[in-house]
Design an enzyme around this catalytic site. Structure first.
Site, PDB file in Angstrom:
ATOM      1  N   HIS A 196       0.835  -1.197   0.000  1.00 38.42           N
ATOM      2  CA  HIS A 196       0.000   0.000   0.000  1.00 38.42           C
ATOM      3  C   HIS A 196       0.874   1.254   0.000  1.00 38.42           C
ATOM      4  CE1 HIS A 196      -3.158   2.649   1.894  1.00 38.42           C
ATOM      5  NE2 HIS A 196      -3.822   2.067   0.933  1.00 38.42           N
ATOM      6  N   LYS A 198       3.396   4.247  -1.065  1.00 33.45           N
ATOM      7  CA  LYS A 198       3.493   5.115  -2.234  1.00 33.45           C
ATOM      8  C   LYS A 198       4.690   6.030  -2.037  1.00 33.45           C
ATOM      9  CE  LYS A 198      -1.199   5.084  -0.814  1.00 33.45           C
ATOM     10  NZ  LYS A 198      -1.550   3.838  -1.367  1.00 33.45           N
ATOM     11  N   ASP A 203      17.469   8.979  -8.496  1.00 34.00           N
ATOM     12  CA  ASP A 203      18.942   9.141  -8.513  1.00 34.00           C
ATOM     13  C   ASP A 203      19.574   8.895  -7.140  1.00 34.00           C
ATOM     14  OD1 ASP A 203      18.686   9.747 -11.158  1.00 34.00           O
ATOM     15  OD2 ASP A 203      19.108  11.891 -10.942  1.00 34.00           O
ATOM     16  N   HIS A 410      -8.041  11.978   1.219  1.00 32.16           N
ATOM     17  CA  HIS A 410      -7.285  10.724   1.309  1.00 32.16           C
ATOM     18  C   HIS A 410      -5.997  10.917   2.104  1.00 32.16           C
ATOM     19  CE1 HIS A 410      -5.038   7.325  -0.852  1.00 32.16           C
ATOM     20  NE2 HIS A 410      -6.124   6.738  -0.438  1.00 32.16           N
ATOM     21  N   LYS A 412      -3.074  11.229   4.909  1.00 30.69           N
ATOM     22  CA  LYS A 412      -2.700  10.347   6.016  1.00 30.69           C
ATOM     23  C   LYS A 412      -1.527  10.976   6.752  1.00 30.69           C
ATOM     24  CE  LYS A 412      -4.104   6.880   2.789  1.00 30.69           C
ATOM     25  NZ  LYS A 412      -5.461   6.866   3.187  1.00 30.69           N
ATOM     26  N   ASP A 417       2.706  19.444  18.350  1.00 36.43           N
ATOM     27  CA  ASP A 417       3.434  20.686  18.602  1.00 36.43           C
ATOM     28  C   ASP A 417       4.919  20.539  18.271  1.00 36.43           C
ATOM     29  OD1 ASP A 417       2.463  19.098  21.023  1.00 36.43           O
ATOM     30  OD2 ASP A 417       4.349  19.902  21.774  1.00 36.43           O
TER      31      ASP A 417
HETATM   32  C1  LIG Z   1      -7.958   2.970   2.685  1.00 35.99           C
HETATM   33  O1  LIG Z   1      -9.232   2.606   3.083  1.00 35.99           O
HETATM   34  C2  LIG Z   1     -10.220   2.649   2.087  1.00 35.99           C
HETATM   35  C3  LIG Z   1     -11.551   2.292   2.669  1.00 35.99           C
HETATM   36  O2  LIG Z   1     -11.510   1.016   3.258  1.00 35.99           O
HETATM   37  C4  LIG Z   1      -9.874   1.714   0.959  1.00 35.99           C
HETATM   38  O3  LIG Z   1     -10.829   1.845  -0.070  1.00 35.99           O
HETATM   39  C5  LIG Z   1      -8.531   2.081   0.433  1.00 35.99           C
HETATM   40  O4  LIG Z   1      -8.132   1.142  -0.540  1.00 35.99           O
HETATM   41  C6  LIG Z   1      -7.525   2.086   1.534  1.00 35.99           C
HETATM   42  N1  LIG Z   1      -6.286   2.438   0.988  1.00 35.99           N
HETATM   43  C7  LIG Z   1      -5.949   3.560   0.384  1.00 35.99           C
HETATM   44  C8  LIG Z   1      -5.765   3.544  -1.103  1.00 35.99           C
HETATM   45  O5  LIG Z   1      -5.741   4.565   0.981  1.00 35.99           O
END
Ligand SMILES: *[C@@H]1O[C@H](CO)[C@@H](O)[C@H](O)[C@H]1NC(C)=O
Ligand SMILES: *[C@@H]1O[C@H](CO)[C@@H](O)[C@H](O)[C@H]1NC(C)=O
Ligand SMILES: *[C@@H]1O[C@H](CO)[C@@H](O)[C@H](O)[C@H]1NC(C)=O
Ligand SMILES: *[C@@H]1O[C@H](CO)[C@@H](O)[C@H](O)[C@H]1NC(C)=O
Ligand SMILES: *[C@@H]1O[C@H](CO)[C@@H](O)[C@H](O)[C@H]1NC(C)=O
Length: 484
Positions: A196, A198, A203, A410, A412, A417
């Site tokens: 998952h 990214k 270089d 989306h 994350k 502080d």
């Molecule tokens: C994060 O959670 C969602 C909802 O469950 C899911 O669709 C997604 O694939 C997950 N991953 C990403 C790409 O952030």
């Protein structure tokens, strides 16, 4: 995209491994108090070998009486830039202008002289996948074309989660035909998770990390946050080790235990990399999950989140798409409250102000809300308990509503502080136990420079979103059906 991961015994194995490791840490701390430094070293080594026959997820915590050798510092002129994708049509009153992720990707490709390594979940950079003929897919299409052209000139390596049959693979076929090297990593088979992560390493000198997938929507239709660090070979070398781990797994199809020394790192939450970031002295490290993918010395992503929370003195702001104190994809169902407990604990013990900005869209699972309401009930100004939750909705025109898996926040990340934490994982148990993800942790606490720090920039992004018309407080009575 929905990724349904069937529950598997491996989840248990991971959990037990983490528990064993935690016990090992507790034992070794007790011994520190009793023994001399020499005795400690012997005992800790023995215990460590005894209790953790496999690679530990993090470096043993140094105690006050035992200082590990400092990790060497770095003199590269590292320059970090916060990046955002702001979905079309979203406007904010306060301006916190950051370059777009699209601009940074183009810049990275223009800079590339020898290599581009990309860790990725899936590839849909053209809108063939939706059949919507969206003009806003042009940025993704430009990225794909530019990368294909580059694949003939420099080494391009792509580690991607093994695509399901239903997933489009045209982008990967084009890149492969253009000379890129592609390895599929079967994380489902290895740990019953997905790849998952990214990030980009260019270089062995520049890096990008953030929430955006290799998806055209991540550039124009989904709200994303990331960071690019230029001219920073020490950090790039360390991220390169995480990439090499995926690359290795893509070929070997088994998880080595322990990982060979070339995957080890000196840089972690206890001995971070000391480097100048935008001329500001900074402590930086990269965390990674799942623990079984971490070489010796690497801080696990969960440990990094818990320690950043522990370290906060006045506030913790969190912006994540999903928040669940459960194993989201496990069968049978499993409760998983490591992060939830930490938030309640620091709120109670240290009276730290906690804010969670969670996404609300058509695919939001309703099960999230009772747990968020429970967290938000830890609120009583008289006792200085202050956890608040808001839901962020990215509005959509009827035409935008036609685009599947778009119009959502989306992000994350977490900002306290002291610390900026920029990650790639949703916040539920799976992402720390079985799914591969990683995060950049930047500590500029000691900064006396006049340049604004990444921490303060990230705080401004959070406050802009929190105070915007797009976010709504979650109360016990919120009518969520109408909201999302
Ligand atoms: C994060 O959670 C969602 C909802 O469950 C899911 O669709 C997604 O694939 C997950 N991953 C990403 C790409 O952030
Ligand atoms: C890339 O192309 C080669 C040669 O055509 C092929 O053997 C290989 O399977 C392809 N790899 C991927 C990941 O598509
Ligand atoms: C990296 O540093 C060199 C030398 O200082 C500079 O010319 C170049 O513009 C920098 N690269 C980036 C992408 O900032
Ligand atoms: C951040 O850095 C300061 C001093 O440089 C240090 O005392 C603190 O423990 C660090 N915080 C974290 C979470 O690493
Ligand atoms: C901008 O400010 C105006 C006036 O205070 C407010 O009505 C509007 O909702 C705000 N817009 C956003 C996107 O926050």
């Amino acid at each position: 995209m929905k990724t349904d991961i069937p529950y598997n015994q491996l989840v248990d194995v991971e959990r037990r491994r983490q528990e064993t490791y935690r016990k090992a840490q507790v034992y070794s701390r007790c011994i520190v108090a009793l023994a001399t430094v020499a005795a400690l070293l012997l005992a800790a080594t023995a215990l460590y070998n005894l209790l953790t026959p496999r690679a530990p997820p993090t470096h043993p915590a140094p105690s006050s009486s035992l200082r590990l050798p400092r990790a060497p510092s770095c003199s590269d002129p590292c320059r970090i830039v916060l990046l955002e994708s702001i979905p079309e049509g979203l406007t904010f009153n306060s301006s916190t202008p950051h370059p777009s992720i699209y601009q940074a990707w183009l810049h990275l490709m223009a800079e590339a002289r020898s290599s581009v390594d990309i860790a990725s979940f899936y590839w849909t950079l053209t809108n063939k996948d939706t059949g919507t003929h969206e003009p806003s897919a042009n940025q993704g299409e430009t990225v794909l074309k530019t990368l294909a052209k580059l694949s003939g000139k420099v080494s391009v390596r792509i580690a991607v989660n093994t695509p399901q049959h239903s997933q489009p693979q045209d982008d990967l076929r084009l890149l492969n035909a253009s000379g890129a090297n592609i390895r599929e990593v079967n994380v489902k088979k290895l740990t019953s998770g997905v790849l998952h992560t990214k990030f980009w390493v260019v270089d062995k000198k520049h890096i990008y990390i953030g929430s955006a997938n290799m998806d055209w929507r991540s550039l124009t239709q989904v709200k994303e946050l990331g960071a690019v660090v230029y001219n920073c070979s020490c950090l790039a070398a360390d991220l390169g080790k995480i990439f090499e781990a995926y690359w290795f797994l893509g070929e070997s199809d088994t998880v080595p235990s322990p990982w060979p020394p070339s995957f080890s790192t000196n840089y972690n939450k206890d001995t971070p990399l000391e480097l100048p970031l935008n001329n500001t002295p900074s402590n930086v490290y990269l965390s990674s999950s799942p623990p079984s993918f971490c070489g010796t010395g690497r801080t696990g992503d969960l440990q990094s989140i818990l320690s950043v929370m522990e370290d906060a003195q006045s506030f913790i702001y969190i912006a994540v798409m999903n928040y669940l104190p459960t194993m989201e994809f496990s069968h049978p169902k499993r409760y998983w409250a490591d992060i939830d407990t930490q938030l309640r604990r620091v709120s109670y013990e240290k009276r730290v102000r906690v804010r969670l900005l969670i996404s609300c869209w058509a695919s939001t699972q309703p099960i999230m809300f009772p747990f968020l309401k429970s967290l938000a009930s830890v609120y009583d100004p008289k006792s200085r308990l202050d956890i608040q939750v808001r839901l962020f909705v990215v509005p959509a025109t009827p035409q935008q509503k036609e685009i599947p898996f778009a119009r959502v926040n989306h992000n994350k990340y977490m900002v306290t502080d002291k610390i900026a934490y920029i990650g790639t994982s949703n916040w539920s148990g799976d992402y720390f136990v079985s799914t591969a993800g990683s995060a950049l942790v930047v500590n500029q606490t000691a900064s006396e420079s006049s340049e604004t720090t990444v921490q303060s920039q990230l705080q401004a992004v959070f406050e802009r979103d929190w105070d915007s018309a797009y976010s709504t407080p979650l109360t016990q009575h919120s009518n969520l059906k109408n909201l999302c």
